[in-house]
Design an enzyme around this catalytic site. Structure first.
Site, PDB file in Angstrom:
ATOM      1  N   LYS A  45      24.199  -8.418  -2.274  1.00 44.23           N
ATOM      2  CA  LYS A  45      25.609  -8.707  -2.528  1.00 44.23           C
ATOM      3  C   LYS A  45      26.524  -8.062  -1.499  1.00 44.23           C
ATOM      4  CE  LYS A  45      24.526  -8.713  -7.467  1.00 44.23           C
ATOM      5  NZ  LYS A  45      24.540  -7.825  -8.637  1.00 44.23           N
TER       6      LYS A  45
ATOM      7  N   HIS B  45       6.386   6.161  11.194  1.00 42.89           N
ATOM      8  CA  HIS B  45       5.810   6.052   9.862  1.00 42.89           C
ATOM      9  C   HIS B  45       4.993   7.328   9.665  1.00 42.89           C
ATOM     10  CE1 HIS B  45       4.143   4.715   6.238  1.00 42.89           C
ATOM     11  NE2 HIS B  45       3.568   3.585   6.592  1.00 42.89           N
TER      12      HIS B  45
ATOM     13  N   ARG C  17      11.844   3.084   2.931  1.00 43.17           N
ATOM     14  CA  ARG C  17      11.390   2.206   4.013  1.00 43.17           C
ATOM     15  C   ARG C  17      12.534   1.266   4.353  1.00 43.17           C
ATOM     16  NH1 ARG C  17       5.850  -0.929   4.731  1.00 43.17           N
ATOM     17  NH2 ARG C  17       5.362   1.200   5.298  1.00 43.17           N
TER      18      ARG C  17
ATOM     19  N   ARG D  85       0.810  -1.210   0.000  1.00 36.50           N
ATOM     20  CA  ARG D  85       0.000   0.000   0.000  1.00 36.50           C
ATOM     21  C   ARG D  85       0.848   1.267   0.000  1.00 36.50           C
ATOM     22  NH1 ARG D  85      -4.314  -1.520   2.678  1.00 36.50           N
ATOM     23  NH2 ARG D  85      -2.770  -3.012   3.284  1.00 36.50           N
ATOM     24  N   THR D  86       1.792   1.363   0.927  1.00 35.39           N
ATOM     25  CA  THR D  86       2.584   2.585   1.054  1.00 35.39           C
ATOM     26  C   THR D  86       3.371   2.843  -0.218  1.00 35.39           C
ATOM     27  OG1 THR D  86       2.789   2.121   3.399  1.00 35.39           O
ATOM     28  CG2 THR D  86       4.263   3.758   2.503  1.00 35.39           C
TER      29      THR D  86
END
Lengths: 180, 316
Positions: free
Chosen positions: B88, B138, B110, B60-61
């Site tokens: 890596k 958030h 995020r 969603r975000t």
């Protein structure tokens, strides 16, 4: 320098009356025409003209909306002060309508350019005309010309035209400020 | 009225002032009108490039940010950790500097680690929007939650009572919501089993309760958080509550509980919903729930944040 008075209260009302009559001459019953005032100050002129039209022709249905051009301006991130948006209030579709864009002062033409872009979010108009209270001639940066003009003003750089509205400052007045 | 945000990055709600939040809301009002037009796009950010860096899963975000960026006409590049050089062994700063070398103006990130956004904002030369950093903050979720409350209940938050129910310990949504609502003047009560409420949370100026009935009778708005099954102990094999069934029986919001209240409260959920755990299907789909309004408002609020931060970026 003290500002020069260009238009007093009586002339102000006469100009609005004349502009309204010119619109009726071209648009008759306004069945396919809409008025869009540009935020922030063009909306006062638009609503004043709307009121006058209703007075002259009470039976006609005049559609008048407020259009904000902030998100369509070409000087985002190019000016000192941030651009804060105003409300857009348009509760009709302009698809195939004859649009009359209304603003208080026409200067460089850039606001009108943004207005033409912003307007397209509401459909493709049949035609667009421009109505302004003050046309500052000879200062255009884009090929944009008004069809209906309240008063043409020849001004030089450094001068500023200030239109005051009864709704905001309590009196109708146009002044020319000169800073030398 | 303020015209510009007092911050250069959106790391968290902590650090935002009340005028900042109100400016974001006013700007979001206009973007909400934009996204409900026949043509939903405006050209404001056409010379801005935004990188969405998602080091942790999100649907969603991420979708909301990407759509917000596209509605503003920004150029968008997406990056997810699962398909990148992070696997890596590249460090966060190296990863981001490599992306910035491609002339990116704004980063939406995020990350599973709390503080990642703040750390990055000090190390690299770009604007950062935190889209969730571990259990810390958030901010855009809290802004869209408060914006949705404002839309439903009016702009004055003074004395408004908001309950946040569920896993408060692991929830960045809860922390950001507490900061946001307290800044706006609302009263906040958190509710959940003691194991899921952090010690000393009263220091943030919130009330604490372990009884859902008490909280529901007190509040105007109930924000039901998702039980984050992925954060419940995991490898340490710690359980914060005996079973999902027991949690649901004690802290799940059902239609019976909702109907037994004297007043009508607003029900919110940040998603994704575990239907039948923290909230039943009947409640989630009822008129009192504004869960889908929250999603729509999220788009408008994120457009406002992007617009306001981008307006500070100087042109070369």
């Amino acid at each position: 320098m003290r500002p020069t008075k260009l238009i007093d209260e009586v002339q102000f009302q006469l100009i609005i009356d004349r502009l309204a009559h010119e619109l009726i001459e071209n648009h008759r019953d306004f069945s396919n025409s809409v008025i869009l005032g540009l935020q922030p100050r063009g909306i006062y002129l638009a609503h004043r003209i709307e009121a006058k039209l209703k007075e002259i022709a009470p039976k006609t249905d005049i559609r008048c909306g407020d259009l904000d051009v902030t998100f369509f301006r070409d000087d985002f991130r190019r000016r000192e002060k941030p651009l804060n948006p105003n409300a857009t209030k348009i509760d009709f579709i302009i698809e195939d309508q004859r649009v009359i864009l209304v603003d208080d002062v026409l200067y460089t033409g850039r606001t009108i350019r943004s207005g033409l872009d912003a307007m397209l979010s509401y459909g493709r108009p049949r035609s667009v005309e421009l109505l302004v209270m003050i046309d500052r001639r000879f200062s255009r940066e884009l090929p944009i010309e008004p069809k209906y003009v309240g008063r043409a003003v020849d001004s030089i750089e450094g001068q500023r035209v200030n239109v005051q509205w009864k709704e905001v400052t309590g009196k109708d007045l146009v002044e020319l400020h000169t800073t030398l | 009225m303020t015209e510009q945000l007092s911050v250069e990055h959106l790391i968290g709600i902590k650090g935002l002032s009340k005028p900042d939040i109100e400016l974001i809301f006013r700007t979001a009002d206009e973007f909400k009108a934009v996204i409900n037009r026949p043509i939903k796009k405006v050209p404001s950010l056409r010379d801005i490039t935004v990188a969405n860096l998602f080091f942790e899963n999100s649907t969603r975000t991420r979708l909301s940010f990407e759509l917000a960026e596209k509605r503003l006409s920004a150029d968008v590049v997406n990056f997810s950790a699962s398909s990148s050089s992070v696997k890596k062994g590249e460090t966060l700063i190296d990863t981001v500097n490599n992306i910035l070398a491609m002339k990116v103006d704004l980063v939406v990130m995020r990350h599973p680690d709390p503080g990642a956004a703040l750390f990055l904002s000090k190390q690299v030369n770009t604007r950062i929007i935190n889209a969730g950093d571990g259990t810390h903050e958030h901010p855009t979720q809290a802004l869209l939650d408060a914006y949705s409350m404002r839309e439903r209940l009016g702009p004055n938050f003074n004395g408004r009572k908001v309950a946040i129910v569920g896993d408060i310990t692991h929830s960045r949504v809860a922390l950001s919501n507490i900061y946001c609502l307290k800044t706006l003047g609302a009263e906040v009560m958190v509710c959940g089993p003691s194991t899921l409420i952090p010690k000393h949370i009263e220091a943030l100026g919130v009330k604490v309760s372990n009884s859902l009935d008490e909280v529901l009778n007190w509040c105007d708005v109930a924000n039901m958080l998702r039980i984050q099954l992925e954060r419940q102990g995991g490898d340490q094999d710690v359980a914060f509550f005996p079973s999902i069934r027991e949690y649901s029986a004690q802290y799940g919001l059902t239609l019976e509980k909702l109907n037994s209240l004297e007043k009508e409260i607003v029900v919110m959920h940040p998603g994704p919903i575990n239907r039948g755990v923290e909230i039943t299907s009947e409640v989630a789909d009822s008129d009192q729930a504004i869960i889908l309004d929250q999603v729509e408002n999220g788009l408008a609020v994120r457009m406002a944040v992007l617009y306001l931060l981008a307006s500070q970026i100087e042109r070369n």
